[in-house]
Design an enzyme around this catalytic site. Sequence first.
Site, PDB file in Angstrom:
ATOM      1  N   ASP A 122       0.827  -1.309  -0.003  1.00 13.09           N
ATOM      2  CA  ASP A 122       0.083  -0.004  -0.006  1.00 13.09           C
ATOM      3  C   ASP A 122       0.687   1.249  -0.072  1.00 13.09           C
ATOM      4  OD1 ASP A 122      -2.354  -1.712   0.418  1.00 13.09           O
ATOM      5  OD2 ASP A 122      -1.829  -1.774   2.342  1.00 13.09           O
ATOM      6  N   HIS A 161      -4.519  -2.069  -6.464  1.00 14.79           N
ATOM      7  CA  HIS A 161      -3.717  -0.630  -6.550  1.00 14.79           C
ATOM      8  C   HIS A 161      -4.868   0.419  -7.359  1.00 14.79           C
ATOM      9  CE1 HIS A 161      -2.304  -3.297  -9.601  1.00 14.79           C
ATOM     10  NE2 HIS A 161      -2.757  -2.414 -10.520  1.00 14.79           N
TER      11      HIS A 161
END
Length: 428
Positions: free
Chosen positions: A13, A41
């Site tokens: 992340d 993503h």
Amino acid sequence: MSSVVVVGTQWGDEGKGKITDYLSEKAEVVARYQGGNNAGHTIVFNGEKYKLHLIPSGIFYSDKVCVIGNGMVIDPKALVEELAYLHERNVDTSNLRISNRAHVILPYHLKLDIVEEERKGANKIGTTKKGIGPAYMDKAARIGIRIADLLDKEVFEEKLERNLVEKNRLFEKYYEVGGFNKEDILDEYYEYGQQIARYVCDTSVVLNDALDEGRRVLFEGAQGVMLDIDQGTYPFVTSSNPIAGGVTIGSGVGPSKIHHVVGVSKAYTTRVGDGPFPTELHDEIGDQIREVGNEYGTTTGRPRRVGWFDSVVVRHARRVSGITDLSLNSIDVLTGIKTLKICTAYKYRGEVVEEFPASLKVLAECEPVYEELPGWDEDITGVTSLDELPVNARHYIERVSQLTGIPLTIFSVGPDRKQTNLVRGVFA
């Protein structure tokens, strides 16, 4: 010939998707080499936000070849849904290539992931329950089903039948839950295979031909170094190798063809799921960073755990991944915090520890050693160069680069790709 690998230096992340999207402009081929749809993503393209889980970020550029490599595990249903999601938004996917050697996630992998996590109870590792681990287990046990098998109904049926004997015994005798009939899976998943068949090929040939022709290739890692099964906080890790070394295994490209490794970090640290997190914050500052940074998982929607930047973690990532360039993201999220902290080392039973421990028991006793830096209040979201940053923001970035030992190449001051700034180029 020029190749660049993008890896996360923390627990995932970090904003790799955005950086990959940014670097894709100069690349001609974009490839993923490990993981599956457990990695999400978010990309902002032409003002619209897209959430992808399997398909490489370069898909938005019709002139780029996008590769799903052999090291990935693919849920065909999820892939077909992701392709439909892109088609509904008029994104052309004819530039996608899928490895015929990649392994397939099937319904019994998903169910195994769920029941095994439930069985572990308090000892669970925080899996995304996407079937990733069980699929990699089958791969290692040499009973996995690959994309090439999925496209041949006779082979698929034979292997599926064999696997269901074992899986159903496991479900019924050990987990005491119902199993699957062959008919529950065969036709549906064979049809998914037919829907993706036009994209399937030997992607190792595609990638090596591109490199031999002097084309620019970008390898996109998922998760992060600290989730690597060998180099991460085991067992609270993923089932594959996100480190740069995973490229050679997961794409079929030799190590001599890798030139730059861009390590992507946030200006702070986050983590989803269980496992050690030395710099974790449990106060108002942590809550502020979470809300301002919108720190909720792309795949799961779970709130991410938040903490100060940990240079011990990123130095470890630099060493095991051979990182040559630093991309520092989400610097803007720290705006308005009076005093910032960077972890420079750990203290374990009175001794200073500068390298990341392998033992979780040792790590649990480690206390972060912090260096404090003054924050800034100025809005930096429109900044386009280091010189435009407030002095304290610039000093913070410089200190991160010094403590990690990685030269700064990219810095980001917001979620949009226009808020991504290049300090020095990585493609030859």
